[in-house]
Design an enzyme around this catalytic site. Structure first.
Site, PDB file in Angstrom:
ATOM      1  N   LYS A  13     -24.530 -25.826 -17.132  1.00 42.32           N
ATOM      2  CA  LYS A  13     -25.053 -24.803 -16.212  1.00 42.32           C
ATOM      3  C   LYS A  13     -26.512 -24.487 -16.528  1.00 42.32           C
ATOM      4  CE  LYS A  13     -21.975 -21.680 -17.463  1.00 42.32           C
ATOM      5  NZ  LYS A  13     -21.116 -22.359 -18.455  1.00 42.32           N
ATOM      6  N   ARG A  87     -18.066 -14.319 -14.904  1.00 36.59           N
ATOM      7  CA  ARG A  87     -17.103 -15.081 -15.698  1.00 36.59           C
ATOM      8  C   ARG A  87     -15.698 -14.522 -15.579  1.00 36.59           C
ATOM      9  NH1 ARG A  87     -21.122 -17.352 -19.420  1.00 36.59           N
ATOM     10  NH2 ARG A  87     -20.186 -18.884 -20.807  1.00 36.59           N
ATOM     11  N   ARG A 126     -24.872 -30.298 -29.553  1.00 33.10           N
ATOM     12  CA  ARG A 126     -25.921 -29.281 -29.417  1.00 33.10           C
ATOM     13  C   ARG A 126     -26.032 -28.462 -30.705  1.00 33.10           C
ATOM     14  NH1 ARG A 126     -25.345 -24.794 -24.775  1.00 33.10           N
ATOM     15  NH2 ARG A 126     -23.447 -24.386 -25.944  1.00 33.10           N
ATOM     16  N   ARG A 128     -25.355 -25.216 -31.435  1.00 32.15           N
ATOM     17  CA  ARG A 128     -25.792 -23.817 -31.449  1.00 32.15           C
ATOM     18  C   ARG A 128     -24.869 -23.031 -32.378  1.00 32.15           C
ATOM     19  NH1 ARG A 128     -25.884 -21.609 -25.529  1.00 32.15           N
ATOM     20  NH2 ARG A 128     -23.804 -20.885 -26.097  1.00 32.15           N
ATOM     21  N   ARG A 139     -13.388 -20.931 -26.402  1.00 32.31           N
ATOM     22  CA  ARG A 139     -14.167 -20.731 -25.176  1.00 32.31           C
ATOM     23  C   ARG A 139     -13.546 -21.474 -24.001  1.00 32.31           C
ATOM     24  NH1 ARG A 139     -19.536 -22.345 -28.020  1.00 32.31           N
ATOM     25  NH2 ARG A 139     -20.625 -22.337 -26.035  1.00 32.31           N
TER      26      ARG A 139
HETATM   27  P1  B4P Z   1     -25.694 -26.181 -21.281  1.00 32.25           P
HETATM   28  O1  B4P Z   1     -26.456 -26.453 -20.038  1.00 32.25           O
HETATM   29  O2  B4P Z   1     -26.418 -25.403 -22.342  1.00 32.25           O
HETATM   30  O3  B4P Z   1     -24.299 -25.436 -21.015  1.00 32.25           O
HETATM   31  P2  B4P Z   1     -23.922 -24.039 -20.461  1.00 32.25           P
HETATM   32  O4  B4P Z   1     -22.827 -24.361 -19.501  1.00 32.25           O
HETATM   33  O5  B4P Z   1     -25.108 -23.302 -19.916  1.00 32.25           O
HETATM   34  O6  B4P Z   1     -23.467 -23.243 -21.811  1.00 32.25           O
HETATM   35  P3  B4P Z   1     -22.541 -22.057 -22.333  1.00 32.25           P
HETATM   36  O7  B4P Z   1     -21.473 -21.719 -21.320  1.00 32.25           O
HETATM   37  O8  B4P Z   1     -22.085 -22.447 -23.681  1.00 32.25           O
HETATM   38  O9  B4P Z   1     -23.466 -20.821 -22.574  1.00 32.25           O
HETATM   39  P4  B4P Z   1     -23.634 -19.329 -22.133  1.00 32.25           P
HETATM   40  O10 B4P Z   1     -24.997 -19.074 -22.628  1.00 32.25           O
HETATM   41  O11 B4P Z   1     -23.394 -19.086 -20.675  1.00 32.25           O
HETATM   42  O12 B4P Z   1     -25.207 -27.570 -21.826  1.00 32.25           O
HETATM   43  C1  B4P Z   1     -24.461 -27.724 -23.016  1.00 32.25           C
HETATM   44  C2  B4P Z   1     -24.954 -28.954 -23.803  1.00 32.25           C
HETATM   45  O13 B4P Z   1     -24.712 -30.139 -23.041  1.00 32.25           O
HETATM   46  C3  B4P Z   1     -26.448 -28.944 -24.095  1.00 32.25           C
HETATM   47  O14 B4P Z   1     -26.652 -29.424 -25.401  1.00 32.25           O
HETATM   48  C4  B4P Z   1     -27.034 -29.892 -23.085  1.00 32.25           C
HETATM   49  O15 B4P Z   1     -28.219 -30.523 -23.541  1.00 32.25           O
HETATM   50  C5  B4P Z   1     -25.916 -30.906 -22.903  1.00 32.25           C
HETATM   51  N1  B4P Z   1     -25.902 -31.468 -21.550  1.00 32.25           N
HETATM   52  C6  B4P Z   1     -26.204 -30.822 -20.397  1.00 32.25           C
HETATM   53  N2  B4P Z   1     -26.071 -31.666 -19.339  1.00 32.25           N
HETATM   54  C7  B4P Z   1     -25.653 -32.861 -19.855  1.00 32.25           C
HETATM   55  C8  B4P Z   1     -25.339 -34.142 -19.261  1.00 32.25           C
HETATM   56  N3  B4P Z   1     -25.426 -34.346 -17.955  1.00 32.25           N
HETATM   57  N4  B4P Z   1     -24.927 -35.149 -20.076  1.00 32.25           N
HETATM   58  C9  B4P Z   1     -24.844 -34.936 -21.433  1.00 32.25           C
HETATM   59  N5  B4P Z   1     -25.152 -33.764 -22.046  1.00 32.25           N
HETATM   60  C10 B4P Z   1     -25.548 -32.738 -21.274  1.00 32.25           C
HETATM   61  O16 B4P Z   1     -22.537 -18.435 -22.930  1.00 32.25           O
HETATM   62  C11 B4P Z   1     -22.546 -18.227 -24.326  1.00 32.25           C
HETATM   63  C12 B4P Z   1     -21.643 -17.027 -24.703  1.00 32.25           C
HETATM   64  O17 B4P Z   1     -22.220 -15.801 -24.190  1.00 32.25           O
HETATM   65  C13 B4P Z   1     -20.216 -17.015 -24.118  1.00 32.25           C
HETATM   66  O18 B4P Z   1     -19.300 -17.767 -24.924  1.00 32.25           O
HETATM   67  C14 B4P Z   1     -19.890 -15.496 -24.109  1.00 32.25           C
HETATM   68  O19 B4P Z   1     -19.490 -15.034 -25.394  1.00 32.25           O
HETATM   69  C15 B4P Z   1     -21.219 -14.845 -23.791  1.00 32.25           C
HETATM   70  N6  B4P Z   1     -21.378 -14.582 -22.351  1.00 32.25           N
HETATM   71  C16 B4P Z   1     -22.333 -15.138 -21.535  1.00 32.25           C
HETATM   72  N7  B4P Z   1     -22.205 -14.694 -20.268  1.00 32.25           N
HETATM   73  C17 B4P Z   1     -21.141 -13.839 -20.270  1.00 32.25           C
HETATM   74  C18 B4P Z   1     -20.498 -13.094 -19.236  1.00 32.25           C
HETATM   75  N8  B4P Z   1     -20.910 -13.148 -17.961  1.00 32.25           N
HETATM   76  N9  B4P Z   1     -19.419 -12.329 -19.586  1.00 32.25           N
HETATM   77  C19 B4P Z   1     -19.005 -12.253 -20.835  1.00 32.25           C
HETATM   78  N10 B4P Z   1     -19.564 -12.944 -21.867  1.00 32.25           N
HETATM   79  C20 B4P Z   1     -20.630 -13.736 -21.591  1.00 32.25           C
END
Ligand code: B4P
Length: 181
Positions: A13, A87, A126, A128, A139
């Site tokens: 995302k 979410r 990644r 993190r 998760r």
């Molecule tokens: P990202 O692009 O970073 O993934 P994401 O879906 O944005 O991440 P996530 O859901 O973990 O994070 P969030 O900050 O929302 O990609 C992941 C990895 O894959 C990266 O290393 C990237 O380089 C790689 N990648 C991407 N595309 C690729 C492809 N095509 N091929 C190969 N590799 C690829 O959430 C973090 C935490 O915050 C949650 O667990 C929760 O605790 C909290 N949180 C956030 N929003 C919340 C909400 N609305 N309500 C409650 N808690 C919340």
């Protein structure tokens, strides 16, 4: 147009959002980034959120909705890309209500569809702080229980497009732009 990008944690995302916001001139509102900024600033909210995020659980709807409402109200009608929010059903309903008060609404919801085994590999690569095997497992479970119902919610509103999130980042972005126009 306000757009939501929906998908399991690690489905890409954040990665796709960077490209989408530039092409369509949207404000990128990532609740994950906002929470990480609070942690970096050592704020009260950040301190409360850190242990929840490290364990892979969701921060409370009340905190998230308050944080989002403040931001949305400060944007003076700029079109937004919601990343990682909503979410839960309560967050989705809260967002609909907030936007209705501003006489606007969500135009499109993009769901990035990626199998869980590919997601786990991506997140471990990644590395993190919250990307350890146990937190990732939790998760994904939280996603299945609390976020997956949103797929039906937006399907019923006729706004959902499911995009294959496997493949090259640019290839996936081309699928997204084909859908958003
Ligand atoms: P990202 O692009 O970073 O993934 P994401 O879906 O944005 O991440 P996530 O859901 O973990 O994070 P969030 O900050 O929302 O990609 C992941 C990895 O894959 C990266 O290393 C990237 O380089 C790689 N990648 C991407 N595309 C690729 C492809 N095509 N091929 C190969 N590799 C690829 O959430 C973090 C935490 O915050 C949650 O667990 C929760 O605790 C909290 N949180 C956030 N929003 C919340 C909400 N609305 N309500 C409650 N808690 C919340």
């Amino acid at each position: 147009m306000h757009v939501i990008i929906l998908g399991a944690p690690g489905s890409g995302k954040g990665t796709q959002s960077e490209k989408i916001k530039d092409k369509y001139d949207l404000f990128h509102l990532s609740t994950g980034d906002m929470l990480r900024a609070e942690i970096a600033a050592n704020s009260e909210l950040g301190l409360a959120a850190k242990s929840i995020m490290d364990a892979g659980n969701l921060v409370s709807d009340e905190i998230i909705l308050g944080m989002v409402a403040n931001k949305v109200n400060s944007l003076n009608g700029k079109h937004m890309l919601f990343d990682g929010f909503p979410r839960t059903l309560a967050q989705a309903e809260g967002l609909d209500k907030l936007l209705a008060e501003l006489n606007t609404r969500i135009a499109s919801v993009i769901q990035l569809d990626v199998p869980f085994d590919a997601i786990t590999a991506r997140m471990l690569a990644r590395g993190r702080e919250d990307d350890n095997a146990e937190s990732i497992r939790n998760r994904l479970e939280v996603f299945s229980k609390q976020t997956a119902p949103l797929i039906e919610y937006y399907q019923q509103q006729g706004k959902l497009s499911v995009i294959d999130g496997l493949g090259d980042v640019d290839e996936i972005f081309a699928r997204v732009t084909k859908t958003l126009g």
